[in-house]
Design an enzyme around this catalytic site. Structure first.
Site, PDB file in Angstrom:
ATOM      1  N   GLU A 320       0.498  -0.891  -0.221  1.00 36.22           N
ATOM      2  CA  GLU A 320       0.220  -0.050   0.035  1.00 36.22           C
ATOM      3  C   GLU A 320       0.777   1.381   0.068  1.00 36.22           C
ATOM      4  O   GLU A 320       1.247   2.009   0.732  1.00 36.22           O
ATOM      5  CB  GLU A 320      -1.093  -0.445   1.485  1.00 36.22           C
ATOM      6  CG  GLU A 320      -1.771  -1.607   1.453  1.00 36.22           C
ATOM      7  CD  GLU A 320      -2.063  -0.875   2.936  1.00 36.22           C
ATOM      8  OE1 GLU A 320      -3.549  -1.239   2.709  1.00 36.22           O
ATOM      9  OE2 GLU A 320      -2.205  -0.906   4.178  1.00 36.22           O
ATOM     10  N   PRO A 321       1.690   1.468  -1.104  1.00 36.48           N
ATOM     11  CA  PRO A 321       2.546   3.105  -1.074  1.00 36.48           C
ATOM     12  C   PRO A 321       1.919   4.438  -1.238  1.00 36.48           C
ATOM     13  O   PRO A 321       0.511   3.976  -2.288  1.00 36.48           O
ATOM     14  CB  PRO A 321       2.951   2.725  -2.321  1.00 36.48           C
ATOM     15  CG  PRO A 321       2.689   1.379  -2.942  1.00 36.48           C
ATOM     16  CD  PRO A 321       2.164   0.507  -1.666  1.00 36.48           C
ATOM     17  N   GLY A 322       1.725   5.218  -0.008  1.00 35.71           N
ATOM     18  CA  GLY A 322       0.927   6.081  -0.554  1.00 35.71           C
ATOM     19  C   GLY A 322       2.125   6.708  -1.321  1.00 35.71           C
ATOM     20  O   GLY A 322       2.395   7.595  -1.871  1.00 35.71           O
ATOM     21  N   ARG A 323       3.247   7.801   0.105  1.00 41.03           N
ATOM     22  CA  ARG A 323       4.143   9.094  -0.314  1.00 41.03           C
ATOM     23  C   ARG A 323       4.593   8.347  -1.546  1.00 41.03           C
ATOM     24  O   ARG A 323       5.483   9.039  -2.267  1.00 41.03           O
ATOM     25  CB  ARG A 323       4.975   8.553   1.568  1.00 41.03           C
ATOM     26  CG  ARG A 323       5.918  10.367   1.197  1.00 41.03           C
ATOM     27  CD  ARG A 323       6.968   9.770   2.187  1.00 41.03           C
ATOM     28  NE  ARG A 323       6.369   9.181   3.414  1.00 41.03           N
ATOM     29  CZ  ARG A 323       5.913   9.496   4.799  1.00 41.03           C
ATOM     30  NH1 ARG A 323       5.728  11.214   4.074  1.00 41.03           N
ATOM     31  NH2 ARG A 323       5.099  10.252   5.745  1.00 41.03           N
ATOM     32  N   ARG A 360       4.054  19.358   7.976  1.00 44.43           N
ATOM     33  CA  ARG A 360       4.906  18.148   8.179  1.00 44.43           C
ATOM     34  C   ARG A 360       6.233  18.877   9.283  1.00 44.43           C
ATOM     35  O   ARG A 360       7.049  18.072   9.726  1.00 44.43           O
ATOM     36  CB  ARG A 360       5.382  17.092   6.820  1.00 44.43           C
ATOM     37  CG  ARG A 360       3.978  16.340   6.394  1.00 44.43           C
ATOM     38  CD  ARG A 360       4.389  15.609   5.612  1.00 44.43           C
ATOM     39  NE  ARG A 360       5.398  14.674   6.243  1.00 44.43           N
ATOM     40  CZ  ARG A 360       6.136  15.026   6.051  1.00 44.43           C
ATOM     41  NH1 ARG A 360       6.917  15.569   5.512  1.00 44.43           N
ATOM     42  NH2 ARG A 360       6.962  13.663   6.317  1.00 44.43           N
ATOM     43  N   TYR A 364       5.949  16.925  12.492  1.00 46.13           N
ATOM     44  CA  TYR A 364       6.845  16.070  12.613  1.00 46.13           C
ATOM     45  C   TYR A 364       8.986  16.305  12.794  1.00 46.13           C
ATOM     46  O   TYR A 364       9.970  15.766  12.252  1.00 46.13           O
ATOM     47  CB  TYR A 364       7.386  14.352  11.619  1.00 46.13           C
ATOM     48  CG  TYR A 364       5.338  14.139  11.449  1.00 46.13           C
ATOM     49  CD1 TYR A 364       5.062  13.371  11.894  1.00 46.13           C
ATOM     50  CD2 TYR A 364       4.559  14.978  10.664  1.00 46.13           C
ATOM     51  CE1 TYR A 364       3.832  12.856  11.461  1.00 46.13           C
ATOM     52  CE2 TYR A 364       3.970  14.131   9.729  1.00 46.13           C
ATOM     53  CZ  TYR A 364       3.421  12.922  10.779  1.00 46.13           C
ATOM     54  OH  TYR A 364       1.811  12.875  10.386  1.00 46.13           O
ATOM     55  N   CYS A 391      -0.265  32.815  12.425  1.00 49.42           N
ATOM     56  CA  CYS A 391       0.490  33.734  13.617  1.00 49.42           C
ATOM     57  C   CYS A 391       1.401  32.226  14.653  1.00 49.42           C
ATOM     58  O   CYS A 391       0.024  32.388  15.975  1.00 49.42           O
ATOM     59  CB  CYS A 391      -0.979  34.033  14.636  1.00 49.42           C
ATOM     60  SG  CYS A 391      -1.718  35.419  13.520  1.00 49.42           S
ATOM     61  N   GLU A 392       2.236  31.981  15.016  1.00 53.81           N
ATOM     62  CA  GLU A 392       2.749  31.087  15.144  1.00 53.81           C
ATOM     63  C   GLU A 392       3.819  30.981  15.348  1.00 53.81           C
ATOM     64  O   GLU A 392       4.477  30.917  14.172  1.00 53.81           O
ATOM     65  CB  GLU A 392       1.675  29.829  15.396  1.00 53.81           C
ATOM     66  CG  GLU A 392       1.185  29.487  16.451  1.00 53.81           C
ATOM     67  CD  GLU A 392       1.034  27.818  16.428  1.00 53.81           C
ATOM     68  OE1 GLU A 392      -0.828  27.532  16.237  1.00 53.81           O
ATOM     69  OE2 GLU A 392       1.446  26.284  16.557  1.00 53.81           O
ATOM     70  N   TYR A 421       0.933  14.014   1.733  1.00 53.90           N
ATOM     71  CA  TYR A 421       0.450  14.191   3.611  1.00 53.90           C
ATOM     72  C   TYR A 421       0.565  16.182   3.448  1.00 53.90           C
ATOM     73  O   TYR A 421       0.910  16.334   4.611  1.00 53.90           O
ATOM     74  CB  TYR A 421       1.444  13.345   4.168  1.00 53.90           C
ATOM     75  CG  TYR A 421       1.256  12.113   4.843  1.00 53.90           C
ATOM     76  CD1 TYR A 421       0.370  11.321   3.883  1.00 53.90           C
ATOM     77  CD2 TYR A 421       1.968  11.615   3.570  1.00 53.90           C
ATOM     78  CE1 TYR A 421      -0.432  10.098   4.410  1.00 53.90           C
ATOM     79  CE2 TYR A 421       2.107   9.905   3.536  1.00 53.90           C
ATOM     80  CZ  TYR A 421       0.469   8.933   4.613  1.00 53.90           C
ATOM     81  OH  TYR A 421       0.291   8.172   3.800  1.00 53.90           O
TER      82      TYR A 421
END
Ligand code: LLP
Length: 463
Positions: A320-323, A360, A364, A391-392, A421
């Protein structure tokens, strides 16, 4: 990564800020094919092009920020996975990485199946006309409504994630007069070498049914007793952005061990095993991902060897490859708004997007690369932090990167490898409008997901 200054000296070379960065690349205008989609290049004027369209034209057509997807590259990667695994295996693209109707049609045309994990993903796949039997339905807490919809639609498999779900799916299938094909997701107890939030096969976490304490064997026992379920196999997904194949090796070993126990106890040889997704891609030039054919060879060999020693027929494998399919196909195009040099500290480059289109980095600590896209420059490298407009202070897109020192407001910069993602985890923080996804191919740019509008935001605000 090493911490080193460029001999020519980036700005503030004497007081380099804390961070993880390599020396600046020798040629700041170069586009490393490792991190950029296949058709990305620069034209004679130095403007970055993709699928034969230059980014200045793209920005004029669709605005910024925008996710720019190389359709040819997507299809080539999908095909490479399909070809690598051949006819004795199935490739399910993990829709959570990025899903739209156009993507579903490309997958269909390239012969891939689809993994969905919510009612919304299922609806997208069905509305694009994908045959339901090519869909796998995942999730650790599917609602009864989602399960009903999936069973009614006739999805090819539901991957069961808990004892409650075994009963829930069996009950709904019986009520609908169906026999639903299912797999059981197990946690094999592997510590995958990746970020804690995206590792999924160690025991202390929410996914799957543990193998080690006998719960997985008990789940098989229960599923086999329920007439409305057809148990076709065992599923394992160990995590995401993984480069080291040893985790898959251990997972395959343990899953085959369970198949053997099932054969010994029930006289049943389950016909399929799914080893999930999780293969890493290059976000920076320092990453070295495996090619699909190497992965296919390694996984097939492990499973075959393990089955031979357990005297089992080799089950049909699925992955199940996504990335690994969509990640490298896309770059995010931003316009530079401000360049703020803080003497002795660092230079902040603010763009017109940020953590709402790419969470991301904040979530992460992910690393990205970046390039000046609307032109080339011979200026010296400048160490920068690319930040968004939210605002961060944690609103960082690229933590540490080198861009030319003459970078100025109005320049377009592009961050590669943002296909997975990023749009799928995009938010409306600060009421940001989520950027469009533009597919480019053969000199044409086509919006496949349009930019959100203020009307879209206000439509939900019914108070
Ligand atoms: N199969 C299952 C059951 C999964 O849970 C996932 C990802 C995949 C396949 C696809 O994994 P991939 O080949 O894309 O690594 N948001 C995180 C990644 C979360 C992955 C969730 N599950 C990130 O941005 O890194």
């Amino acid at each position: 990564m090493s911490r080193s200054a460029h001999p020519a000296g980036p700005r503030h070379a004497d007081v380099l800020p804390e961070g993880h960065y390599a020396a600046p690349p020798v040629d700041l205008n170069a586009l490393d094919p490792k991190v950029w989609a296949q058709t990305v290049d620069r034209n004679a004027d130095g403007v970055v092009t993709v699928g034969g369209v230059d980014v200045n034209a793209l920005a004029a057509q669709v605005g910024t920020p925008a996710y720019v997807l190389d359709e040819e590259d997507f299809r080539a990667r999908a095909r490479a996975w399909r070809t690598a695994f051949g006819h004795d295996a199935d490739v399910f693209y993990a829709g959570k990485a990025f899903l739209s109707r156009a993507v579903v049609r490309w997958l269909d045309e390239e012969g891939l199946n689809l993994d969905v994990c919510s009612g919304g993903e299922l609806a997208t796949a069905l509305s694009a006309g994908l045959a339901a039997d090519r869909i796998a339905f995942h999730g650790n807490n599917k609602t009864p409504a989602e399960i009903r919809r999936a069973v009614e639609a006739g999805v090819g498999r539901i991957v069961l994630d808990s004892f409650q779900e075994i009963v829930r799916v069996a009950h709904l299938a019986r009520e609908l007069g169906r026999r639903q094909r299912v797999q059981i997701r197990v946690t094999v107890g592997v510590e995958a070498h990746t970020h804690e939030f995206i590792a999924t096969a160690h025991e202390d976490q929410k996914f799957g049914i543990p193998l080690a304490d006998g719960q997985a064997a008990e789940a098989v026992r229960r599923a086999l007793q329920l007439d409305s379920l057809e148990l076709i196999g065992i599923h394992s997904h160990i995590g995401s952005q993984i480069f080291d194949m040893s985790g898959f090796e251990v997972a395959a070993h343990r899953v085959v061990g369970l198949l053997k126990d099932v054969r010994d106890e029930h006289g049943v040889e389950l016909p399929e095993i799914d080893l999930g997704g999780g293969l890493g891609i290059a976000y920076t030039s320092g990453d070295d991902p495996r090619e699909p054919h190497e992965i296919a060879k390694a996984l097939t060999e492990i499973v075959t060897r393990e089955c031979e020693s357990a005297k089992l027929r080799t089950p049909r494998i699925s992955v199940e490859p996504g990335r690994a399919i969509v990640g490298p196909t896309t770059f995010t195009l931003y316009e530079v708004g401000t360049v703020k040099a803080l003497e002795g500290l660092r230079t902040y480059v603010s763009v017109d997007g940020g953590m709402s289109d790419n969470i991301r980095t904040a979530l992460y600590d992910a690393e990205y690369s970046v390039a000046l896209a609307s032109r080339t420059s011979d200026a010296e490298p400048m160490l920068v932090r690319v930040v968004g407009k939210h605002c961060e202070s944690g609103d960082i897109v690229v933590k540490d990167a080198f861009l030319p020192a003459d970078l100025a407001p109005g320049d377009l910069i592009a961050v590669p490898a943002t296909g997975a993602y990023c749009r799928s985890m995009a938010s409306n923080y600060n009421h940001a409008l989520r950027p469009p996804v533009v597919a480019v191919r053969d000199g044409e740019a086509r919006v496949i997901v349009r930019r959100e509008s203020e009307e879209d935001l206000l439509r939900l605000d019914v108070g």
